[in-house]
Scaffold this active site. Structure first.
Site, mmCIF file in Angstrom:
data_model
loop_
_atom_site.group_PDB
_atom_site.id
_atom_site.type_symbol
_atom_site.label_atom_id
_atom_site.label_comp_id
_atom_site.label_asym_id
_atom_site.label_seq_id
_atom_site.Cartn_x
_atom_site.Cartn_y
_atom_site.Cartn_z
ATOM 1 N N CYS A 187 0.826 -1.214 0.000
ATOM 2 C CA CYS A 187 0.000 0.000 0.000
ATOM 3 C C CYS A 187 0.859 1.261 0.000
ATOM 4 O O CYS A 187 0.684 2.147 -0.852
ATOM 5 C CB CYS A 187 -0.962 -0.021 1.186
ATOM 6 S SG CYS A 187 -0.196 -0.495 2.751
HETATM 7 N N1 LIG Z 1 -4.187 -4.501 5.102
HETATM 8 C C1 LIG Z 1 -3.699 -3.796 4.097
HETATM 9 O O1 LIG Z 1 -3.996 -2.581 3.967
HETATM 10 C C2 LIG Z 1 -2.780 -4.427 3.078
HETATM 11 C C3 LIG Z 1 -2.411 -3.669 1.959
HETATM 12 C C4 LIG Z 1 -1.572 -4.249 0.993
HETATM 13 C C5 LIG Z 1 -1.118 -5.558 1.177
HETATM 14 N N2 LIG Z 1 -1.478 -6.259 2.283
HETATM 15 C C6 LIG Z 1 -0.977 -7.631 2.415
HETATM 16 O O2 LIG Z 1 -2.059 -8.519 2.155
HETATM 17 C C7 LIG Z 1 -1.905 -9.712 2.924
HETATM 18 C C8 LIG Z 1 -3.180 -9.914 3.766
HETATM 19 O O3 LIG Z 1 -3.304 -8.795 4.632
HETATM 20 P P1 LIG Z 1 -4.600 -8.526 5.507
HETATM 21 O O4 LIG Z 1 -4.459 -7.132 6.009
HETATM 22 O O5 LIG Z 1 -5.812 -8.913 4.746
HETATM 23 O O6 LIG Z 1 -4.349 -9.555 6.714
HETATM 24 P P2 LIG Z 1 -5.415 -10.129 7.788
HETATM 25 O O7 LIG Z 1 -6.559 -9.198 7.893
HETATM 26 O O8 LIG Z 1 -4.625 -10.435 8.999
HETATM 27 O O9 LIG Z 1 -5.925 -11.500 7.099
HETATM 28 C C9 LIG Z 1 -5.077 -12.599 6.924
HETATM 29 C C10 LIG Z 1 -5.831 -13.746 6.286
HETATM 30 O O10 LIG Z 1 -4.932 -14.848 6.130
HETATM 31 C C11 LIG Z 1 -5.479 -16.011 6.790
HETATM 32 N N3 LIG Z 1 -4.362 -16.759 7.404
HETATM 33 C C12 LIG Z 1 -3.544 -16.309 8.409
HETATM 34 N N4 LIG Z 1 -2.601 -17.238 8.694
HETATM 35 C C13 LIG Z 1 -2.852 -18.283 7.857
HETATM 36 C C14 LIG Z 1 -2.225 -19.555 7.672
HETATM 37 N N5 LIG Z 1 -1.143 -19.925 8.378
HETATM 38 N N6 LIG Z 1 -2.737 -20.389 6.723
HETATM 39 C C15 LIG Z 1 -3.818 -20.047 5.983
HETATM 40 N N7 LIG Z 1 -4.457 -18.854 6.124
HETATM 41 C C16 LIG Z 1 -3.973 -17.981 7.047
HETATM 42 C C17 LIG Z 1 -6.444 -15.477 7.810
HETATM 43 O O11 LIG Z 1 -7.450 -16.462 7.996
HETATM 44 P P3 LIG Z 1 -8.017 -16.960 9.411
HETATM 45 O O12 LIG Z 1 -7.307 -16.162 10.475
HETATM 46 O O13 LIG Z 1 -9.489 -16.663 9.345
HETATM 47 O O14 LIG Z 1 -7.722 -18.396 9.471
HETATM 48 C C18 LIG Z 1 -7.008 -14.254 7.085
HETATM 49 O O15 LIG Z 1 -8.034 -14.645 6.192
HETATM 50 C C19 LIG Z 1 -0.655 -9.508 3.794
HETATM 51 O O16 LIG Z 1 0.429 -10.131 3.199
HETATM 52 C C20 LIG Z 1 -0.481 -7.986 3.804
HETATM 53 O O17 LIG Z 1 0.861 -7.588 4.001
HETATM 54 C C21 LIG Z 1 -2.304 -5.721 3.238
#
Ligand SMILES: NC(=O)c1ccc[n+]([C@@H]2O[C@H](COP(=O)([O-])OP(=O)(O)OC[C@H]3O[C@@H](n4cnc5c(N)ncnc54)[C@H](OP(=O)(O)O)[C@@H]3O)[C@@H](O)[C@H]2O)c1
Length: 345
Positions: free
Chosen positions: A149
């Site tokens: 981001c």
């Molecule tokens: N948030 C942002 O603004 C943003 C922007 C750009 C990029 N990103 C990137 O996008 C990715 C996701 O970010 P997010 O903010 O959406 O994170 P998040 O809200 O913490 O969600 C993480 C997801 O991954 C799943 N997960 C976690 N550990 C896992 C495992 N060991 N095996 C399988 N599934 C697993 C979780 O599922 P459960 O917990 O339900 O099992 C949840 O659905 C990250 O790499 C982050 O750096 C985020």
């Protein structure tokens, strides 16, 4: 219909993918994963999807790639890194929202992420998914590494300047502020209400992992290695990200000339808006949209350009950009499911 799967659909970026893809006319969502909620219906866990989705969360397995044409990985970094080569075995194409395949240099990744990158061959094939710079390569990519981001806001703000000889590229300072959803849904002390409400704090100064990503793209544009000073801050708001970027001028110039140059550079880009001169970027006007708003100023007393750049971290900074990339990969209108203004107030 194009079959799409979302791994990590219960997280903030996964849910945003689900929300936007639900209204995508060319897409059928076939699989959504969550380890915590496997077996539960999406609409039971997240009632906003009631009436829109009958899907049930499943656990993430390699076979997910056999059931879809496009797989979005919305997982914490390194979670699926070693499975990506298996996902790509068949006809499935992957858009990875994590940082695992963004950095071209395995060494740089290992240095900043303290994790051994075992997938050099796949890393070499990944395309950095910033459409404004890499649209042609994205079209045929098997694996797209969706940008971070902060880098999205900073690279888009700087790209038009890098090719000119108007500025000192050694003088870049990017000061960025993000809403709390940028940290994801997982629990952490810093993002609890009492910790971050009514407070603004700097973090990871000089050490944030998005620094090498910004430097990689700016250096590629410049044709030589460029370093940037990048200072992220946490803001007491849910969504939105604003970067204010400072760069020294090497000549005297008028704001009108700068504005004209930016408008020309982005004239064919559907999601970059160059604001009227004298107007600066404001997260209020991009939240819930895929736009990046860029405002320009020249501080002539100090011979410096100041650029402001605002995005929604979950849309242009993550899920929206991932869908823009998917649309490009599929050869359909890039704006499909994304062509709407921000939500204000
Ligand atoms: N948030 C942002 O603004 C943003 C922007 C750009 C990029 N990103 C990137 O996008 C990715 C996701 O970010 P997010 O903010 O959406 O994170 P998040 O809200 O913490 O969600 C993480 C997801 O991954 C799943 N997960 C976690 N550990 C896992 C495992 N060991 N095996 C399988 N599934 C697993 C979780 O599922 P459960 O917990 O339900 O099992 C949840 O659905 C990250 O790499 C982050 O750096 C985020």
């Amino acid at each position: 219909m194009v079959k799409v799967a979302i791994a990590g659909a219960s997280g903030y970026t996964g849910l945003e993918l689900l929300r936007l893809l639900t209204i995508h006319p060319e897409v059928e969502i076939t699989t959504v994963t969550s380890e915590k909620h496997q077996g539960q219906k999406v609409a039971d866990v997240f009632p906003s999807f009631s009436g829109f989705s009958d899907l049930q969360f499943t656990s993430l397995t390699v076979s997910i790639a056999n059931e879809c044409d496009i797989l979005f990985l919305a997982l914490p970094h390194t979670t699926a890194m070693n499975q990506v080569p298996d996902f790509l075995e068949g006809s499935c194409r992957v858009v990875d929202l994590s940082a695992d395949y963004r950095l071209k240099s395995q060494e740089t990744f290992e240095q900043w992420y303290s994790f051994s990158h075992q997938q050099k061959e796949t890393l070499d094939k990944a395309v950095y998914g910033l459409p404004e710079l890499h649209r042609k390569s994205i079209r045929s990519a098997k694996l797209v590494a969706n940008p971070g981001c902060y880098p999205t806001s900073v690279i888009l703000a700087l790209a038009p300047l890098v090719a000119t000889d108007w500025v000192d590229l050694e003088s870049i300072i990017a000061d960025s502020k993000s809403g709390v959803s940028g940290a994801g849904r997982k629990l952490s002390i810093n993002t609890q209400f009492a910790e971050c409400n009514e407070a603004v704090s700097a973090y990871a100064l000089g050490t944030h992992r998005h620094t090498p990503e910004i430097e990689q793209e700016i250096s590629a544009l410049a044709g030589r290695e460029i370093r940037v000073t990048f200072s992220p801050h946490l803001m007491p708001m849910t969504r939105g990200l604003l970067s204010t970027i400072y760069i020294n001028l090497t000549k005297d110039m008028e704001l009108e000339e700068l504005g004209k140059h930016y408008r020309e550079f982005y004239k064919n880009e559907p999601f970059v808006r160059i604001l009227n001169l004298g107007t600066f970027a404001n997260t209020h006007y991009v939240v819930s949209s895929n736009f990046c708003d860029i405002g320009l100023q020249i501080d002539s007393r100090n011979r410096r350009i100041i650029i402001t750049s605002a995005i929604d971290n979950l849309v242009k900074g993550a899920a929206g950009q991932a869908i823009q990339n998917m649309n490009i990969m599929l050869g359909i209108d890039e704006k499909t499911a994304l062509d709407s203004p921000g939500m204000f107030p």
